[in-house]
Design a protein around this motif. Structure first.
Motif, PDB file in Angstrom:
ATOM      1  N   ASP A 198      -8.175  17.392   8.711  1.00  0.00           N
ATOM      2  CA  ASP A 198      -7.693  16.887   7.422  1.00  0.00           C
ATOM      3  C   ASP A 198      -7.123  18.091   6.668  1.00  0.00           C
ATOM      4  O   ASP A 198      -7.633  19.204   6.819  1.00  0.00           O
ATOM      5  CB  ASP A 198      -8.842  16.263   6.622  1.00  0.00           C
ATOM      6  CG  ASP A 198      -8.367  15.305   5.542  1.00  0.00           C
ATOM      7  OD1 ASP A 198      -7.689  15.764   4.596  1.00  0.00           O
ATOM      8  OD2 ASP A 198      -8.674  14.100   5.631  1.00  0.00           O
ATOM      9  N   ASN A 199      -6.082  17.869   5.869  1.00  0.00           N
ATOM     10  CA  ASN A 199      -5.543  18.989   5.093  1.00  0.00           C
ATOM     11  C   ASN A 199      -6.170  19.112   3.709  1.00  0.00           C
ATOM     12  O   ASN A 199      -5.874  20.052   2.972  1.00  0.00           O
ATOM     13  CB  ASN A 199      -4.012  18.899   4.985  1.00  0.00           C
ATOM     14  CG  ASN A 199      -3.540  17.722   4.145  1.00  0.00           C
ATOM     15  OD1 ASN A 199      -4.337  16.903   3.683  1.00  0.00           O
ATOM     16  ND2 ASN A 199      -2.236  17.624   3.949  1.00  0.00           N
ATOM     17  N   LEU A 200      -7.039  18.154   3.346  1.00  0.00           N
ATOM     18  CA  LEU A 200      -7.754  18.196   2.067  1.00  0.00           C
ATOM     19  C   LEU A 200      -6.805  18.414   0.893  1.00  0.00           C
ATOM     20  O   LEU A 200      -7.054  19.227   0.001  1.00  0.00           O
ATOM     21  CB  LEU A 200      -8.831  19.286   2.085  1.00  0.00           C
ATOM     22  CG  LEU A 200      -9.949  19.115   3.122  1.00  0.00           C
ATOM     23  CD1 LEU A 200     -10.884  20.322   3.117  1.00  0.00           C
ATOM     24  CD2 LEU A 200     -10.746  17.841   2.855  1.00  0.00           C
ATOM     25  N   ASN A 201      -5.718  17.658   0.873  1.00  0.00           N
ATOM     26  CA  ASN A 201      -4.758  17.849  -0.222  1.00  0.00           C
ATOM     27  C   ASN A 201      -5.309  17.295  -1.531  1.00  0.00           C
ATOM     28  O   ASN A 201      -6.341  16.628  -1.570  1.00  0.00           O
ATOM     29  CB  ASN A 201      -3.388  17.249   0.136  1.00  0.00           C
ATOM     30  CG  ASN A 201      -3.385  15.731   0.164  1.00  0.00           C
ATOM     31  OD1 ASN A 201      -4.234  15.069  -0.436  1.00  0.00           O
ATOM     32  ND2 ASN A 201      -2.437  15.150   0.875  1.00  0.00           N
TER      33      ASN A 201
ATOM     34  N   ALA B 146      -2.450  10.482   6.586  1.00  0.00           N
ATOM     35  CA  ALA B 146      -1.138  10.116   6.042  1.00  0.00           C
ATOM     36  C   ALA B 146      -1.172  10.363   4.541  1.00  0.00           C
ATOM     37  O   ALA B 146      -2.246  10.416   3.936  1.00  0.00           O
ATOM     38  CB  ALA B 146      -0.807   8.654   6.308  1.00  0.00           C
ATOM     39  N   GLN B 147       0.000  10.515   3.957  1.00  0.00           N
ATOM     40  CA  GLN B 147       0.069  10.524   2.501  1.00  0.00           C
ATOM     41  C   GLN B 147       0.102   9.075   2.045  1.00  0.00           C
ATOM     42  O   GLN B 147       1.004   8.325   2.400  1.00  0.00           O
ATOM     43  CB  GLN B 147       1.307  11.261   2.006  1.00  0.00           C
ATOM     44  CG  GLN B 147       1.472  11.247   0.492  1.00  0.00           C
ATOM     45  CD  GLN B 147       0.274  11.844  -0.229  1.00  0.00           C
ATOM     46  OE1 GLN B 147      -0.096  12.982   0.001  1.00  0.00           O
ATOM     47  NE2 GLN B 147      -0.354  11.062  -1.103  1.00  0.00           N
TER      48      GLN B 147
ATOM     49  N   VAL C  63       6.776  14.604   0.179  1.00  0.00           N
ATOM     50  CA  VAL C  63       5.430  14.713   0.752  1.00  0.00           C
ATOM     51  C   VAL C  63       5.252  13.706   1.885  1.00  0.00           C
ATOM     52  O   VAL C  63       4.597  13.981   2.894  1.00  0.00           O
ATOM     53  CB  VAL C  63       4.372  14.476  -0.343  1.00  0.00           C
ATOM     54  CG1 VAL C  63       2.969  14.593   0.232  1.00  0.00           C
ATOM     55  CG2 VAL C  63       4.554  15.454  -1.494  1.00  0.00           C
ATOM     56  N   TYR C  64       5.856  12.545   1.746  1.00  0.00           N
ATOM     57  CA  TYR C  64       5.732  11.485   2.743  1.00  0.00           C
ATOM     58  C   TYR C  64       6.545  11.802   3.992  1.00  0.00           C
ATOM     59  O   TYR C  64       6.150  11.437   5.098  1.00  0.00           O
ATOM     60  CB  TYR C  64       6.159  10.139   2.136  1.00  0.00           C
ATOM     61  CG  TYR C  64       5.199   9.662   1.070  1.00  0.00           C
ATOM     62  CD1 TYR C  64       4.280   8.654   1.327  1.00  0.00           C
ATOM     63  CD2 TYR C  64       5.187  10.250  -0.197  1.00  0.00           C
ATOM     64  CE1 TYR C  64       3.381   8.237   0.365  1.00  0.00           C
ATOM     65  CE2 TYR C  64       4.295   9.842  -1.168  1.00  0.00           C
ATOM     66  CZ  TYR C  64       3.387   8.825  -0.879  1.00  0.00           C
ATOM     67  OH  TYR C  64       2.487   8.425  -1.839  1.00  0.00           O
ATOM     68  N   VAL C  65       7.668  12.480   3.806  1.00  0.00           N
ATOM     69  CA  VAL C  65       8.465  12.924   4.958  1.00  0.00           C
ATOM     70  C   VAL C  65       7.647  13.899   5.803  1.00  0.00           C
ATOM     71  O   VAL C  65       7.577  13.788   7.034  1.00  0.00           O
ATOM     72  CB  VAL C  65       9.778  13.577   4.501  1.00  0.00           C
ATOM     73  CG1 VAL C  65      10.494  14.217   5.681  1.00  0.00           C
ATOM     74  CG2 VAL C  65      10.688  12.547   3.834  1.00  0.00           C
TER      75      VAL C  65
ATOM     76  N   PRO D 207      11.381  -2.940   3.604  1.00  0.00           N
ATOM     77  CA  PRO D 207      10.316  -2.276   2.840  1.00  0.00           C
ATOM     78  C   PRO D 207      10.789  -1.990   1.417  1.00  0.00           C
ATOM     79  O   PRO D 207      11.911  -1.530   1.217  1.00  0.00           O
ATOM     80  CB  PRO D 207      10.067  -0.980   3.620  1.00  0.00           C
ATOM     81  CG  PRO D 207      11.346  -0.733   4.351  1.00  0.00           C
ATOM     82  CD  PRO D 207      11.908  -2.077   4.677  1.00  0.00           C
ATOM     83  N   VAL D 208       9.941  -2.276   0.428  1.00  0.00           N
ATOM     84  CA  VAL D 208      10.352  -2.080  -0.964  1.00  0.00           C
ATOM     85  C   VAL D 208       9.812  -0.765  -1.530  1.00  0.00           C
ATOM     86  O   VAL D 208      10.057  -0.441  -2.689  1.00  0.00           O
ATOM     87  CB  VAL D 208       9.880  -3.258  -1.852  1.00  0.00           C
ATOM     88  CG1 VAL D 208      10.552  -4.542  -1.414  1.00  0.00           C
ATOM     89  CG2 VAL D 208       8.368  -3.396  -1.830  1.00  0.00           C
ATOM     90  N   SER D 209       9.087  -0.012  -0.718  1.00  0.00           N
ATOM     91  CA  SER D 209       8.604   1.304  -1.141  1.00  0.00           C
ATOM     92  C   SER D 209       8.922   2.322  -0.054  1.00  0.00           C
ATOM     93  O   SER D 209       9.033   1.974   1.130  1.00  0.00           O
ATOM     94  CB  SER D 209       7.091   1.285  -1.390  1.00  0.00           C
ATOM     95  OG  SER D 209       6.377   1.110  -0.180  1.00  0.00           O
ATOM     96  N   PHE D 210       9.039   3.579  -0.449  1.00  0.00           N
ATOM     97  CA  PHE D 210       9.278   4.625   0.536  1.00  0.00           C
ATOM     98  C   PHE D 210       8.068   4.771   1.456  1.00  0.00           C
ATOM     99  O   PHE D 210       8.209   5.059   2.648  1.00  0.00           O
ATOM    100  CB  PHE D 210       9.592   5.954  -0.158  1.00  0.00           C
ATOM    101  CG  PHE D 210      10.073   7.012   0.784  1.00  0.00           C
ATOM    102  CD1 PHE D 210      11.315   6.908   1.394  1.00  0.00           C
ATOM    103  CD2 PHE D 210       9.288   8.111   1.088  1.00  0.00           C
ATOM    104  CE1 PHE D 210      11.764   7.874   2.287  1.00  0.00           C
ATOM    105  CE2 PHE D 210       9.723   9.083   1.972  1.00  0.00           C
ATOM    106  CZ  PHE D 210      10.966   8.963   2.571  1.00  0.00           C
ATOM    107  N   TYR D 211       6.871   4.588   0.900  1.00  0.00           N
ATOM    108  CA  TYR D 211       5.659   4.615   1.716  1.00  0.00           C
ATOM    109  C   TYR D 211       5.750   3.572   2.832  1.00  0.00           C
ATOM    110  O   TYR D 211       5.491   3.865   4.006  1.00  0.00           O
ATOM    111  CB  TYR D 211       4.435   4.345   0.842  1.00  0.00           C
ATOM    112  CG  TYR D 211       3.167   4.102   1.633  1.00  0.00           C
ATOM    113  CD1 TYR D 211       2.548   5.135   2.328  1.00  0.00           C
ATOM    114  CD2 TYR D 211       2.589   2.837   1.676  1.00  0.00           C
ATOM    115  CE1 TYR D 211       1.389   4.912   3.055  1.00  0.00           C
ATOM    116  CE2 TYR D 211       1.433   2.610   2.390  1.00  0.00           C
ATOM    117  CZ  TYR D 211       0.834   3.647   3.083  1.00  0.00           C
ATOM    118  OH  TYR D 211      -0.311   3.415   3.812  1.00  0.00           O
ATOM    119  N   GLY D 212       6.130   2.336   2.483  1.00  0.00           N
ATOM    120  CA  GLY D 212       6.269   1.278   3.483  1.00  0.00           C
ATOM    121  C   GLY D 212       7.309   1.624   4.532  1.00  0.00           C
ATOM    122  O   GLY D 212       7.138   1.326   5.717  1.00  0.00           O
TER     123      GLY D 212
END
Length: 332
Positions: free
Chosen positions: A31-34, A85-86, A98-100, A148-153
């Motif tokens: 885990d990166n513990l962000n 994942a973020q 961050v998601y990329v 998808p309606v969000s970048f996360y999705g």
């Protein structure tokens, strides 16, 4: 033989780790513990695992391929549960970079390591967010997920596409799990059930989006963990012409209205909340509902915890463990 568990300090990851350890598995957690949310919560989850001799932890960011390669070179890993994942729909609108890094580059790194190290099976986290703007309910794995309606999705949809390609080209056995609104003790402070509980106990008003006209297929953590373990034990069959990649919905198949959840929390806490009704937030969806017939048939998945019982368990933990210890989180 060991299982690599990414996102081991996360909500779902820490619960999965405890379950795997309880049945005698050797677990290597990363885990990166962000600081997306309170790091002390992640550290508290980890502290529950560190006493088990079959558990080891490494602070590694899955976007760092060299760090992952070094870990694989030192340890014989035969299966992967990839949950890192973020997270967060709204945060993805504010900070897509961050998601990329985590959800795209990180997932690609995990796939490549699974291929290079001939991993027997990798289970990875997808999300109900892939269904985006779909209006047909319940959501089925066979539905189109092109809106998808969000970048996360969008990143989670990309994970599924990359996984299917790896399974097709390299015959890497992969299973994707679309989680539906997971909640419970040791959960995530950015989720509505935690935010509402925190605000009611501290006398703050609740922001209710879409003026309360929303519904979710809330799924208790124990039911989700059961689904993850069943998926891990059920590797997709590799055939001459087939692709060893399968996707499953893991939900409760019992959607509830948002205001029903609010009422349950109020009743459990014995306090009426002050409510501020607002418009729908960008990137959000009105309702989710999982068709879990595939998981029922192929995995034997059978969720059992009702929303009322699950919220009661969470609030007992929050008031009796987290809040009692003097810990507070800052809700987004």
């Amino acid at each position: 033989m060991a299982i690599l568990l990414s996102g081991a300090a996360g909500f779902i990851g820490s619960h999965v780790a405890r379950c795997l350890l309880a049945r005698g598995e050797t677990v290597i957690g990363i885990d990166n513990l962000n600081s997306y949310y309170d790091v002390s919560l992640k550290q508290a989850r980890l502290s529950q695992l560190m006493g088990d001799e079959k558990f080891t932890f490494h602070k590694i960011d899955i976007a760092n391929r060299q760090a992952l390669k070094t870990l694989f070179a030192k340890t014989h890993i035969d299966r992967i549960v990839h949950l890192a994942a973020q997270a967060g729909v709204r945060y993805s609108i504010e900070n897509p970079d961050v998601y990329v890094s985590s959800n795209l580059q990180g997932h690609a790194n995990m796939l490549e390591l699974a291929r290079r190290n001939q991993i027997r099976h990798m289970v990875y986290a997808s999300s109900s967010s892939v269904y985006g703007g779909n209006t047909k309910t319940p959501f089925s794995e066979d539905d189109l997920t092109d809106d998808p309606v969000s970048f996360y999705g969008a990143t989670k949809k990309s994970n599924e596409l990359l996984s299917n390609s790896y399974a097709h080209l390299y015959r890497v056995p992969l299973t994707g799990l679309r989680f539906f609104t997971v909640y419970g003790p040791w959960g995530r402070p950015d989720m509505a059930y935690w935010i509402f509980t925190e605000k009611i106990t501290s006398g703050q008003p609740l922001r209710i989006f879409n003026k309360g006209d929303m519904g979710r297929d809330f799924t208790y953590i124990d039911d989700i963990v059961d689904g993850v373990i069943r998926a891990l034990d059920h590797s997709p069959v590799i055939t001459t012409d087939g692709v060893p990649h399968r996707v499953y919905n893991l939900g409760n198949d019992s959607p509830e209205e948002l205001m029903t959840m609010v009422s349950m929390i109020e009743e459990k806490l014995g306090t009426a909340a002050v409510k501020v009704f607002e418009e729908m937030q960008k990137g959000d969806v009105k309702r989710t509902w999982a068709d879990i017939s595939r998981a029922r048939k192929e995995l034997g998945y059978d969720p059992k915890i009702t929303l009322e019982q699950g919220l009661s368990n969470f609030i007992d933990w929050y008031v009796g463990t987290w809040e009692q210890a003097g810990r507070k989180t800052v809700s987004r």
